[in-house]
Design a protein around this motif. Structure first.
Motif, PDB file in Angstrom:
ATOM      1  N   PHE A  87      28.640  46.050  40.755  1.00 10.95           N
ATOM      2  CA  PHE A  87      29.676  46.391  39.785  1.00 10.95           C
ATOM      3  C   PHE A  87      29.259  47.610  38.967  1.00 10.95           C
ATOM      4  O   PHE A  87      28.080  47.944  38.880  1.00 10.95           O
ATOM      5  CB  PHE A  87      29.954  45.195  38.864  1.00 10.95           C
TER       6      PHE A  87
ATOM      7  N   ARG B  56      31.010  26.535  38.088  1.00  8.09           N
ATOM      8  CA  ARG B  56      29.638  26.892  37.707  1.00  8.09           C
ATOM      9  C   ARG B  56      29.488  27.157  36.207  1.00  8.09           C
ATOM     10  O   ARG B  56      28.446  26.867  35.617  1.00  8.09           O
ATOM     11  CB  ARG B  56      29.218  28.126  38.520  1.00  8.09           C
TER      12      ARG B  56
ATOM     13  N   THR C  77      32.464  41.796  30.676  1.00 16.80           N
ATOM     14  CA  THR C  77      31.375  42.507  31.351  1.00 16.80           C
ATOM     15  C   THR C  77      31.337  42.198  32.849  1.00 16.80           C
ATOM     16  O   THR C  77      30.324  42.441  33.503  1.00 16.80           O
ATOM     17  CB  THR C  77      30.016  42.151  30.716  1.00 16.80           C
ATOM     18  N   GLU C  78      32.437  41.670  33.373  1.00 21.87           N
ATOM     19  CA  GLU C  78      32.629  41.424  34.819  1.00 21.87           C
ATOM     20  C   GLU C  78      31.666  40.392  35.403  1.00 21.87           C
ATOM     21  O   GLU C  78      31.494  40.330  36.622  1.00 21.87           O
ATOM     22  CB  GLU C  78      32.511  42.735  35.604  1.00 21.87           C
ATOM     23  N   GLN C  79      31.027  39.582  34.533  1.00 20.34           N
ATOM     24  CA  GLN C  79      30.103  38.575  35.073  1.00 20.34           C
ATOM     25  C   GLN C  79      30.860  37.502  35.863  1.00 20.34           C
ATOM     26  O   GLN C  79      30.363  37.002  36.868  1.00 20.34           O
ATOM     27  CB  GLN C  79      29.304  37.929  33.946  1.00 20.34           C
TER      28      GLN C  79
ATOM     29  N   HIS D 197      23.788  29.249  47.365  1.00 21.82           N
ATOM     30  CA  HIS D 197      24.265  29.148  48.750  1.00 21.82           C
ATOM     31  C   HIS D 197      23.237  28.655  49.759  1.00 21.82           C
ATOM     32  O   HIS D 197      23.546  28.537  50.941  1.00 21.82           O
ATOM     33  CB  HIS D 197      24.808  30.504  49.215  1.00 21.82           C
TER      34      HIS D 197
ATOM     35  N   GLN E 231      40.128  39.495  45.757  1.00 25.84           N
ATOM     36  CA  GLN E 231      40.324  39.102  44.350  1.00 25.84           C
ATOM     37  C   GLN E 231      41.772  39.301  43.926  1.00 25.84           C
ATOM     38  O   GLN E 231      42.231  38.676  42.981  1.00 25.84           O
ATOM     39  CB  GLN E 231      39.393  39.906  43.439  1.00 25.84           C
TER      40      GLN E 231
ATOM     41  N   PHE F 268      23.940  38.624  34.814  1.00 24.45           N
ATOM     42  CA  PHE F 268      24.151  37.466  33.940  1.00 24.45           C
ATOM     43  C   PHE F 268      23.160  37.586  32.782  1.00 24.45           C
ATOM     44  O   PHE F 268      21.939  37.515  32.989  1.00 24.45           O
ATOM     45  CB  PHE F 268      23.948  36.162  34.708  1.00 24.45           C
TER      46      PHE F 268
ATOM     47  N   ARG G 153      33.416  36.196  51.574  1.00 29.13           N
ATOM     48  CA  ARG G 153      32.630  36.842  50.511  1.00 29.13           C
ATOM     49  C   ARG G 153      31.136  36.638  50.690  1.00 29.13           C
ATOM     50  O   ARG G 153      30.333  37.394  50.146  1.00 29.13           O
ATOM     51  CB  ARG G 153      33.067  36.313  49.132  1.00 29.13           C
TER      52      ARG G 153
ATOM     53  N   SER H  62      33.745  38.012  37.446  1.00 32.62           N
ATOM     54  CA  SER H  62      34.163  38.655  38.701  1.00 32.62           C
ATOM     55  C   SER H  62      32.995  38.714  39.676  1.00 32.62           C
ATOM     56  O   SER H  62      33.163  38.493  40.882  1.00 32.62           O
ATOM     57  CB  SER H  62      34.651  40.079  38.449  1.00 32.62           C
ATOM     58  N   ALA H  63      31.812  39.043  39.129  1.00 29.26           N
ATOM     59  CA  ALA H  63      30.623  39.134  39.987  1.00 29.26           C
ATOM     60  C   ALA H  63      30.353  37.785  40.646  1.00 29.26           C
ATOM     61  O   ALA H  63      30.018  37.700  41.833  1.00 29.26           O
ATOM     62  CB  ALA H  63      29.413  39.574  39.165  1.00 29.26           C
ATOM     63  N   MET H  64      30.534  36.724  39.860  1.00 28.19           N
ATOM     64  CA  MET H  64      30.302  35.378  40.396  1.00 28.19           C
ATOM     65  C   MET H  64      31.305  35.055  41.511  1.00 28.19           C
ATOM     66  O   MET H  64      30.951  34.536  42.556  1.00 28.19           O
ATOM     67  CB  MET H  64      30.442  34.383  39.249  1.00 28.19           C
ATOM     68  N   GLU H  65      32.568  35.422  41.260  1.00 31.66           N
ATOM     69  CA  GLU H  65      33.602  35.208  42.289  1.00 31.66           C
ATOM     70  C   GLU H  65      33.253  35.968  43.555  1.00 31.66           C
ATOM     71  O   GLU H  65      33.419  35.446  44.654  1.00 31.66           O
ATOM     72  CB  GLU H  65      34.958  35.714  41.777  1.00 31.66           C
ATOM     73  N   MET H  66      32.763  37.202  43.391  1.00 34.75           N
ATOM     74  CA  MET H  66      32.425  38.002  44.575  1.00 34.75           C
ATOM     75  C   MET H  66      31.191  37.464  45.297  1.00 34.75           C
ATOM     76  O   MET H  66      30.940  37.808  46.438  1.00 34.75           O
ATOM     77  CB  MET H  66      32.200  39.475  44.185  1.00 34.75           C
ATOM     78  N   MET H  67      30.415  36.620  44.603  1.00 34.29           N
ATOM     79  CA  MET H  67      29.273  35.979  45.267  1.00 34.29           C
ATOM     80  C   MET H  67      29.692  34.641  45.860  1.00 34.29           C
ATOM     81  O   MET H  67      28.845  33.820  46.196  1.00 34.29           O
ATOM     82  CB  MET H  67      28.148  35.742  44.252  1.00 34.29           C
ATOM     83  N   ALA H  68      31.001  34.429  45.950  1.00 29.29           N
ATOM     84  CA  ALA H  68      31.557  33.189  46.514  1.00 29.29           C
ATOM     85  C   ALA H  68      31.150  31.961  45.704  1.00 29.29           C
ATOM     86  O   ALA H  68      30.936  30.886  46.236  1.00 29.29           O
ATOM     87  CB  ALA H  68      31.158  33.029  47.975  1.00 29.29           C
ATOM     88  N   VAL H  69      30.993  32.179  44.394  1.00 22.40           N
ATOM     89  CA  VAL H  69      30.686  31.057  43.496  1.00 22.40           C
ATOM     90  C   VAL H  69      31.887  30.881  42.565  1.00 22.40           C
ATOM     91  O   VAL H  69      32.326  31.845  41.937  1.00 22.40           O
ATOM     92  CB  VAL H  69      29.415  31.350  42.664  1.00 22.40           C
ATOM     93  N   ASN H  70      32.419  29.660  42.516  1.00 25.22           N
ATOM     94  CA  ASN H  70      33.594  29.397  41.703  1.00 25.22           C
ATOM     95  C   ASN H  70      33.196  29.354  40.221  1.00 25.22           C
ATOM     96  O   ASN H  70      32.467  28.450  39.804  1.00 25.22           O
ATOM     97  CB  ASN H  70      34.200  28.054  42.141  1.00 25.22           C
ATOM     98  N   PRO H  71      33.670  30.330  39.400  1.00 24.07           N
ATOM     99  CA  PRO H  71      33.247  30.335  37.995  1.00 24.07           C
ATOM    100  C   PRO H  71      33.708  29.103  37.224  1.00 24.07           C
ATOM    101  O   PRO H  71      33.062  28.715  36.253  1.00 24.07           O
ATOM    102  CB  PRO H  71      33.883  31.603  37.415  1.00 24.07           C
TER     103      PRO H  71
ATOM    104  N   TYR I 125      36.023  32.563  50.266  1.00 22.86           N
ATOM    105  CA  TYR I 125      34.622  32.397  49.860  1.00 22.86           C
ATOM    106  C   TYR I 125      33.681  32.585  51.058  1.00 22.86           C
ATOM    107  O   TYR I 125      32.601  33.143  50.916  1.00 22.86           O
ATOM    108  CB  TYR I 125      34.414  31.019  49.211  1.00 22.86           C
TER     109      TYR I 125
END
Lengths: 264, 262
Positions: free
Chosen positions: A88, B144, B128-130, A110, A54, A94, A81, B132-141, A78
């Motif tokens: 976190f 999405r 609330t880092e949502q 995925h 990141q 969400f 990742r 960042s969490a998405m980025e870490m799940m390899a999902v482009n915010p 990606y």
């Protein structure tokens, strides 16, 4: 195949001219639970962000399974990742999705799995964290400990090779803390994953971690197994483990003399 | 001398930071365009946002439009009757709404209702880092989260503006025909004869499309760029309304001058 899944070599990182990390070296062994400990603001969470790609280091490298993270393009990062799951500090669930949909989210993004398989997998993951009965709830209806467990179920949704935990015990009651400790160890061993925990909770971490790094002043100040660190004579480690208020980490932030501030 | 240097430093900093933000917003816009595939492949994501930004704005749009139309009918009638042309009230109401008030007032209401909601939602997701969490799940915010909201705004705005104009005309009809007693046939036939599809209606739709792009990108950028604190999100929400309003009014003048000139 090397024993180490993640290698951090001579890593330096900072914001502006100030360096937060001044040459950090760490190795995370496959299948082990490793912890990164240190005071607030010592850059523990930043190490997780560097592993996840990141943020970029100023120099040095972070490599996962031989692949240098910051040399990858976006699709390469990606791809890396997808091998990771991250919990976190406050769960980062969400808020517009139910518990079920939160855990299903990585699967839907995925994989092309049919809905009935996704349902089975989500319920299995939630069962692993003891929250199968809460799948219909919304994140706002969960306690802090439950939210952390749902986030953990989401982090392991795709059976990752690496699970990273950012302050998993922060703000939890003793029962929730014990549950999370047990889950970290059990899930790591059941999935054959490599876990990295960033925390400053000594008692909990020493009870189940295999290896611990202490970070202070931008370097690894000490490292070893919990047993080795308990026996450590290093002043910083002693101060940290025994919660001493003064020591190498001073009680007072550096400031001009007290008398001059009070104009005496 | 030092005060003067400080003054120029502050002015320079303010200008460069605004240019910097404009550049970042433009970059976000192009990132959205590049990452938009998913918004159409998985159209249900965009549909969900159309519901939140469009359908949920309907009440405020309909109520405002009805009042605006009634005021137009009332004001228009008393002005036109001085010149003996009160039958032209239908044209006046329709042209005012279709050309100007429909797109502009809808965009201003949209910025206040949906724009602020988008900024606050994205800002809180960041805090609330949502994201960042998405980025870490390899999902482009951007693909999405941001792109579906952008396209929802762009699609919803012309529809809302059309509804605004239609309801506004109805409001004008109620006041002019039912309350005041203007001839109903004259009201509708003058409107039918003098409102041009290409120059009035299509231009109005083009305006609302442009306002849709501007309002939504401002709301999204402010949320995406908000400092992850309560104060940061609150300031970003305020900036969304202020910037959107000024941009809408400025763009309206530019577009109108081009359309009338053309």
């Amino acid at each position: 195949m090397s024993d180490n899944l993640i290698n951090i070599e001579n890593l330096t990182f900072g914001y502006g001219k100030e360096l937060l990390h001044k040459g950090i070296n760490m190795e995370f062994q496959r299948g082990k639970v490793s912890a990164i400990m240190g005071g607030s603001g010592s850059g523990k969470t930043t190490i997780l962000k560097l592993i996840g790609g990141q943020i970029q280091p100023k120099s040095g490298s972070v490599s996962i399974d031989g692949q240098v993270v910051h040399n990858q393009n976006l699709s390469g990062i990606y791809k890396l990742r997808r091998k990771m799951g991250m919990l976190f500090q406050h769960g980062a669930l969400f808020t517009d999705l139910s518990v079920y949909e939160n855990v299903a989210f990585p699967m839907r993004e995925h994989t092309d799995l049919p809905e009935n398989i996704i349902k089975d997998l989500v319920l299995m993951k939630l069962n692993a964290v003891g929250l199968r009965g809460a799948y219909k709830l919304m994140p706002t209806e969960l306690s802090g400990g439950m939210a952390r467990r749902v986030a953990l179920a989401r982090a392991i949704a795709l059976d990752p090779d690496i699970i990273m935990y950012d302050e998993p015990f922060a703000g939890l009651d003793p029962i929730s803390m014990a549950v999370i400790c047990d889950l970290i160890r059990t899930l790591n061993d059941a999935l054959g994953a490599t876990s990295i925990i960033v925390t400053h909770d000594v008692a909990e971490t020493f009870s189940f971690a295999d290896y611990i790094y202490f970070v202070a002043d931008g370097i690894v100040a000490a490292e070893g197994s919990p047993k080795q660190l308990m026996a450590s004579k290093l002043p910083f480690v002693k101060q940290f483990i025994h919660s001493e208020k003064d020591g190498p980490v001073p009680f007072h932030v550096s400031a001009p003399s007290y008398n001059s501030d009070l104009a005496l | 001398m030092k005060i003067l240097i400080n003054f120029f430093e502050k002015v320079g900093y303010s200008i460069t930071s605004r240019i910097n933000r404009l550049g970042m917003a433009t970059r976000l816009f192009f990132l959205i365009i590049i990452s938009s595939g998913e918004s159409f492949r998985r159209f249900h994501l965009t549909m969900k946002e159309i519901y939140f930004t469009g359908v949920m704005s309907l009440v405020i749009i309909i109520v405002s439009a009805f009042f605006v139309g009634m005021v137009l009918g009332l004001q228009g009638y008393y002005t036109l009757q001085k010149y003996g042309s009160s039958e032209a009230i239908g044209v006046l109401v329709a042209l005012a709404l279709v050309r100007e008030l429909g797109p502009v007032v809808t965009a201003l209401l949209f910025a206040g209702r949906a724009g602020t909601a988008i900024t606050a939602e994205i800002g809180l997701m960041k805090a609330t880092e949502q994201l960042s969490a998405m980025e870490m799940m390899a999902v482009n915010p951007v693909g999405r989260i941001i792109a579906p909201r952008f396209w929802a705004g762009v699609i919803a705005m012309p529809i809302l503006a059309s509804i605004f104009s239609m309801v506004g005309i109805l409001g004008g009809y109620v006041v002019a025909v039912i309350v005041i007693g203007v001839d109903e046939g004259a009201f509708w036939s003058q409107m039918q004869a003098n409102v041009d599809f290409r120059y009035d209606i299509v231009n109005g739709v083009i305006k609302s499309l442009v306002f849709g792009v501007a309002c939504t990108i401002i709301a999204l950028f402010e949320g995406f760029d908000a400092p992850p604190t309560a104060e940061g999100v609150s300031r970003a929400t305020t900036r969304t309304v202020v910037t959107s309003s000024l941009v809408i009014l400025g763009l309206d003048f530019i577009l109108t001058s081009f359309m009338l000139g053309g």
